[in-house]
Design a protein around this motif. Structure first.
Motif, PDB file in Angstrom:
ATOM      1  N   PHE A  75      37.557  33.910  37.212  1.00 22.46           N
ATOM      2  CA  PHE A  75      39.005  34.079  37.354  1.00 22.46           C
ATOM      3  C   PHE A  75      39.464  35.338  36.618  1.00 22.46           C
ATOM      4  O   PHE A  75      40.258  36.118  37.136  1.00 22.46           O
ATOM      5  CB  PHE A  75      39.730  32.841  36.820  1.00 22.46           C
ATOM      6  N   LEU A  76      38.950  35.548  35.414  1.00 26.16           N
ATOM      7  CA  LEU A  76      39.309  36.725  34.632  1.00 26.16           C
ATOM      8  C   LEU A  76      38.813  37.998  35.308  1.00 26.16           C
ATOM      9  O   LEU A  76      39.523  39.006  35.338  1.00 26.16           O
ATOM     10  CB  LEU A  76      38.746  36.619  33.216  1.00 26.16           C
ATOM     11  N   ARG A  77      37.614  37.969  35.866  1.00 25.81           N
ATOM     12  CA  ARG A  77      37.078  39.136  36.578  1.00 25.81           C
ATOM     13  C   ARG A  77      37.941  39.475  37.791  1.00 25.81           C
ATOM     14  O   ARG A  77      38.267  40.640  38.025  1.00 25.81           O
ATOM     15  CB  ARG A  77      35.647  38.869  37.014  1.00 25.81           C
ATOM     16  N   LYS A  78      38.322  38.463  38.537  1.00 24.39           N
ATOM     17  CA  LYS A  78      39.169  38.689  39.706  1.00 24.39           C
ATOM     18  C   LYS A  78      40.537  39.225  39.293  1.00 24.39           C
ATOM     19  O   LYS A  78      41.080  40.148  39.912  1.00 24.39           O
ATOM     20  CB  LYS A  78      39.325  37.374  40.478  1.00 24.39           C
ATOM     21  N   LEU A  79      41.079  38.665  38.225  1.00 24.26           N
ATOM     22  CA  LEU A  79      42.357  39.123  37.695  1.00 24.26           C
ATOM     23  C   LEU A  79      42.267  40.573  37.233  1.00 24.26           C
ATOM     24  O   LEU A  79      43.168  41.372  37.474  1.00 24.26           O
ATOM     25  CB  LEU A  79      42.777  38.224  36.538  1.00 24.26           C
ATOM     26  N   ALA A  80      41.158  40.923  36.590  1.00 24.21           N
ATOM     27  CA  ALA A  80      40.973  42.292  36.104  1.00 24.21           C
ATOM     28  C   ALA A  80      40.828  43.285  37.256  1.00 24.21           C
ATOM     29  O   ALA A  80      41.321  44.409  37.172  1.00 24.21           O
ATOM     30  CB  ALA A  80      39.748  42.354  35.199  1.00 24.21           C
ATOM     31  N   ARG A  81      40.165  42.882  38.300  1.00 23.63           N
ATOM     32  CA  ARG A  81      40.014  43.787  39.448  1.00 23.63           C
ATOM     33  C   ARG A  81      41.344  44.031  40.141  1.00 23.63           C
ATOM     34  O   ARG A  81      41.618  45.133  40.599  1.00 23.63           O
ATOM     35  CB  ARG A  81      39.015  43.212  40.441  1.00 23.63           C
ATOM     36  N   ASN A  82      42.172  43.004  40.229  1.00 24.54           N
ATOM     37  CA  ASN A  82      43.459  43.148  40.893  1.00 24.54           C
ATOM     38  C   ASN A  82      44.502  43.822  40.011  1.00 24.54           C
ATOM     39  O   ASN A  82      45.446  44.417  40.525  1.00 24.54           O
ATOM     40  CB  ASN A  82      43.978  41.785  41.345  1.00 24.54           C
ATOM     41  N   ASN A  83      44.363  43.708  38.696  1.00 27.38           N
ATOM     42  CA  ASN A  83      45.335  44.263  37.750  1.00 27.38           C
ATOM     43  C   ASN A  83      44.634  45.078  36.675  1.00 27.38           C
ATOM     44  O   ASN A  83      44.810  44.819  35.487  1.00 27.38           O
ATOM     45  CB  ASN A  83      46.143  43.132  37.081  1.00 27.38           C
ATOM     46  N   ALA A  84      43.866  46.069  37.058  1.00 23.47           N
ATOM     47  CA  ALA A  84      43.084  46.848  36.094  1.00 23.47           C
ATOM     48  C   ALA A  84      43.960  47.629  35.131  1.00 23.47           C
ATOM     49  O   ALA A  84      43.522  47.979  34.043  1.00 23.47           O
ATOM     50  CB  ALA A  84      42.145  47.797  36.828  1.00 23.47           C
ATOM     51  N   GLU A  85      45.199  47.875  35.492  1.00 23.15           N
ATOM     52  CA  GLU A  85      46.093  48.639  34.623  1.00 23.15           C
ATOM     53  C   GLU A  85      46.731  47.774  33.545  1.00 23.15           C
ATOM     54  O   GLU A  85      47.422  48.294  32.668  1.00 23.15           O
ATOM     55  CB  GLU A  85      47.187  49.325  35.450  1.00 23.15           C
TER      56      GLU A  85
END
Length: 93
Positions: free
Chosen positions: A69-79
């Motif tokens: 979940f954190l990886r997916k969140l990071a990919r979608n919101n890298a900024e």
């Protein structure tokens, strides 16, 4: 950093709190010892995973699910977090 204890807050609020601190560490250690930053990045990501496990009931007993979940969140919101911008979003344990 008491990230896992801040469950009433949002991830954006946590990012707002720790991004200046991360920028300072990245600015200083990035010049002299970039390899020392990898342990910092891992530490922050582990604390964020612990926050997710505490915040969302469905991840309470599922570390792998919280990491995904954190990886997916990071990919979608890298900024959102500074260390995700500098080191990418593929280093989650």
């Amino acid at each position: 950093m008491h990230i896992p204890r801040q469950t009433p807050g949002t991830l954006a609020e946590i990012a707002q709190q720790i991004n200046p601190l991360l920028r300072g560490w990245i600015g200083y250690y990035g010049r002299f010892s970039r390899s020392a930053l990898f342990s910092l990045v891992d530490y922050v990501n582990q604390k964020l995973k612990a926050w997710i496990m505490r915040k969302y009931k469905r991840f309470r007993l599922h570390k792998t699910g919280a990491s995904l979940f954190l990886r997916k969140l990071a990919r979608n919101n890298a900024e959102l977090f500074v260390h995700w911008q500098f080191f990418g979003t593929t280093t989650f344990t």
